[in-house]
Design an enzyme around this catalytic site. Structure first.
Site, mmCIF file in Angstrom:
data_model
loop_
_atom_site.group_PDB
_atom_site.id
_atom_site.type_symbol
_atom_site.label_atom_id
_atom_site.label_comp_id
_atom_site.label_asym_id
_atom_site.label_seq_id
_atom_site.Cartn_x
_atom_site.Cartn_y
_atom_site.Cartn_z
ATOM 1 N N TYR A 101 -10.152 -12.047 -33.856
ATOM 2 C CA TYR A 101 -9.629 -10.896 -34.609
ATOM 3 C C TYR A 101 -8.113 -10.840 -34.435
ATOM 4 C CZ TYR A 101 -8.605 -6.136 -36.076
ATOM 5 O OH TYR A 101 -8.065 -5.045 -36.720
ATOM 6 N N GLU A 191 -4.332 -7.949 -41.846
ATOM 7 C CA GLU A 191 -5.438 -8.220 -40.930
ATOM 8 C C GLU A 191 -6.208 -9.464 -41.342
ATOM 9 O OE1 GLU A 191 -8.556 -5.138 -39.291
ATOM 10 O OE2 GLU A 191 -9.345 -5.980 -41.166
#
Length: 382
Positions: A101, A191
């Protein structure tokens, strides 16, 4: 403005990041054609700007073009968290060794950019923070200094890459690209979840999200045009308000709110909540609003299907009360009247003249905001 995944990945690619081949389709036939061109298994991703598409059935794997076509016929028109699927991103299926992530946000408390990195990916960052908070690394970047090598090294090491390997260099370039996108596009979020290591050893973003500050869209006409052509999760009322030039935010209640000034409008919403009501929107017509602005603002709420009562809270300084009343009169005339109740609290310049004009329309003027808010909530409930 929330970018679709394919738009976000186009930005990543523009900044030198390797992404799996893929294109966006608007019909099942296009999905089949793209799948044929890519060859091998493909992933069909519904292009809606909400998280959790996979759990809602918005991400499917197809082994053949025919299977892709069949899946697409079911996916187009799906409702995912209130948004209808009109586009599907068809991309090459990638076998993954591990998922990570990585995101970049703005920490408004410290006025710095903030990277969030975790060697665990594919799940919501909130879930990681809840179950394994020690797995999240926070790296702050002062915008006056910019991204430095030590920032990048700290992030890439945390993600588990060995220095000066091909994967290290790929991951480092992704960190740099995300920062450049953040700055160049006035983004609020950049992201990749998951950021993946493939079986071939490449580091690539399997998913990408970018949110751009609406207030900066004038600097990015290509994004502004894309938003006009595809409103995404922006309601038709928000789009109309943007064109007219006042500030409007869609909410989920039934009491329409109009105020002049952000502070007054927020206070008006708080009053509605205080008396047990639910605002349908935030609508700030600004200081010195003309009758035309008032007219267009009121027309938005007169047409809004969820709004039962309209509460106007106006403090007449540079905004004249008679101009506001004239705007109300014009809006009702253009809309042919309304069955919705309108509650008005208006104080200040030319207040008496405005009161007389509203009285002719059968709209009473309340002396204080508390009384008006309470009445608006009562009428909405009735």
């Amino acid at each position: 403005m929330k970018l679709h995944e394919y738009e976000a990945k186009e930005l990543f690619s523009k900044y030198g990041v390797k992404i799996p081949p893929g294109r966006v389709a608007t019909t099942p036939e296009e999905v089949r054609k793209i799948a044929e061109e890519i060859g091998g298994p493909v992933v069909l991703k519904a292009q809606v700007v909400v998280a959790g598409r996979g759990k809602a059935g918005g991400i499917k794997v197809a082994k053949t073009p025919e299977e892709a076509y069949e899946l697409a016929t079911k996916m187009f028109g799906m409702n995912i968290k209130g948004l209808v699927v009109k586009k599907i991103y068809v991309t090459k299926y990638v076998e993954v060794e591990r998922e990570m992530y990585l995101s970049l946000i703005i920490d408004r408390a410290t006025r710095r950019y903030l990277f969030l990195a975790s060697p665990i990916g594919g799940v919501d960052i909130e879930e990681i923070a809840k179950t394994q908070p020690e797995k999240i690394k926070r790296v702050y970047v002062d915008p006056s200094v910019g991204l430095r090598d030590y920032h990048v090294r700290s992030i890439v090491l945390w993600l588990g890459f060995k220095p000066e390997t091909p994967q290290w260099r790929q991951a480092s370039s992704i960190v740099q690209a995300m920062y450049n996108i953040m700055v160049d596009y006035d983004a609020e979020l950049v992201e990749s979840n998951p950021l993946a290591v493939t079986r071939e050893g490449d580091v690539i973003p399997l998913d990408a999200r970018v949110i751009v500050d609406d207030n900066a869209l004038y600097k990015h006409p290509e994004l502004e045009k894309a938003l006009e052509e595809d409103p995404r999760d922006v309601s038709e009322f928000e789009m109309y308000a943007k064109k007219i030039g006042f500030h409007y935010v869609e909410l989920d209640g039934d009491v329409g709110i109009i105020g002049n000034g952000a502070g007054l409008t927020m206070a008006t919403m708080d009053l509605v909540y205080h008396f047990g009501g639910r605002p349908a929107n935030f609508l700030d017509i600004g200081g010195g609003a003309s009758r035309d602005v008032v007219k267009e603002a009121l027309k938005v709420l007169l047409r809004h299907p969820r709004v039962k009562v309209i509460f106007m809270n106006i403090f007449g300084g540079i905004t004249r009360a008679d101009e506001v009343a004239a705007g109300v009169e014009a809006a009702l005339a253009e809309e042919g009247g309304t069955k919705k109740k309108i509650v008005v609290r208006m104080k200040g310049t030319n207040e008496e003249l405005g009161r007389q004009m509203l009285a002719k329309l059968g709209i009473p003027l309340y002396e204080n905001a508390e009384e008006a808010a309470q009445k608006a909530v009562e009428l909405a409930r009735a």
